[in-house]
Design a protein around this motif. Structure first.
Motif, short mmCIF file in Angstrom:
data_model
loop_
_atom_site.label_atom_id
_atom_site.label_comp_id
_atom_site.label_asym_id
_atom_site.label_seq_id
_atom_site.Cartn_x
_atom_site.Cartn_y
_atom_site.Cartn_z
N SER A 70 0.90 -1.12 0.00
CA SER A 70 -0.13 -0.13 0.22
C SER A 70 0.94 1.36 0.05
O SER A 70 2.13 1.12 0.28
N TYR A 71 0.38 2.37 -0.33
CA TYR A 71 1.42 3.77 -0.21
C TYR A 71 1.64 3.76 1.06
O TYR A 71 2.91 4.37 1.17
N GLU A 72 0.78 3.69 2.03
CA GLU A 72 1.15 3.72 3.52
C GLU A 72 2.34 2.79 3.81
O GLU A 72 3.33 3.06 4.44
N ASP A 73 2.50 1.38 3.28
CA ASP A 73 3.71 0.62 3.53
C ASP A 73 4.87 1.21 2.94
O ASP A 73 5.94 1.22 3.51
N ILE A 74 4.69 1.65 1.49
CA ILE A 74 5.84 2.45 0.71
C ILE A 74 6.22 3.81 1.74
O ILE A 74 7.69 3.89 1.86
N ASP A 75 5.44 4.46 2.11
CA ASP A 75 6.04 5.73 2.81
C ASP A 75 6.64 5.18 4.09
O ASP A 75 7.74 5.94 4.46
N ARG A 76 6.13 4.23 4.84
CA ARG A 76 6.82 4.08 6.03
C ARG A 76 8.08 3.26 5.75
O ARG A 76 9.13 3.51 6.46
N ALA A 77 8.12 2.49 4.69
CA ALA A 77 9.48 1.92 4.21
C ALA A 77 10.46 2.90 3.81
O ALA A 77 11.60 2.91 4.10
N LYS A 78 10.12 4.29 3.18
CA LYS A 78 10.82 5.05 2.66
C LYS A 78 11.26 5.88 4.04
O LYS A 78 12.82 6.31 3.97
N GLU A 79 10.69 6.21 4.89
CA GLU A 79 11.03 6.90 6.09
C GLU A 79 12.05 6.16 6.82
O GLU A 79 13.10 6.59 7.23
N GLU A 80 11.77 4.61 7.00
CA GLU A 80 12.86 3.68 7.44
C GLU A 80 14.02 4.04 6.67
O GLU A 80 15.19 3.90 7.24
#
Length: 144
Positions: free
Chosen positions: A13-23
């Motif tokens: 999901s976009y949320e998963d990708i955003d979290r991964a990008k932050e990490e």
């Protein structure tokens, strides 16, 4: 490169990708040197709640090889590939566990099946813990 980048993020999901990008960004800031340590990668992946066990984590990081880690920081897409592999392992393990717990093979885990499964894993829940588990899963109103 475009297809590879798309494939690395496919299924999240976009949320998963955003979290991964932050990490990934945090991981990159924490390792300004020429190489990324496996410890930093482990911490980033653990924060994404993808790890079923340390053996799986070590296996995915080991696939990179020490040589790759010495070449410089991981790209975001390399990080996403690792995230995808761990996510797949976790989902497969959960599906296998569900099949094992669903003893009557009706596609639903009843309260009795769940408590039997937990008991086999060495967990005996108190009534209050069982009620809390039901509330957390939204199953307290279910008849089964």
């Amino acid at each position: 490169r475009v297809v590879a980048a798309h494939r690395a993020c496919e299924g999240f999901s976009y949320e998963d990708i955003d979290r991964a990008k932050e990490e990934h960004d945090r991981m990159s800031k924490d390792t300004p040197s020429r190489f990324t340590s496996s410890q930093v990668i482990s911490e980033a992946l653990l924060s994404l709640a993808t790890v079923y066990c340390a053996e799986h984590l070590n296996g995915v990081i080991g696939e990179l090889g020490e040589e790759r880690l010495q070449k410089g920081p991981l790209s975001f897409y390399e990080f996403m590939i690792m995230y995808r592999r761990l996510h797949h392992i976790t989902m497969k393990t959960m599906a296998d566990s569900f099949e094992k717990a669903d003893t009557d093979r009706d596609g639903v885990i009843t309260l009795n099946e769940a408590t039997d499964c937990l008991r086999q894993l060495g967990f005996t829940l108190l009534r209050a813990e069982l009620q809390e588990m039901l509330e957390l899963t939204g199953a307290e109103k279910e008849e089964r």
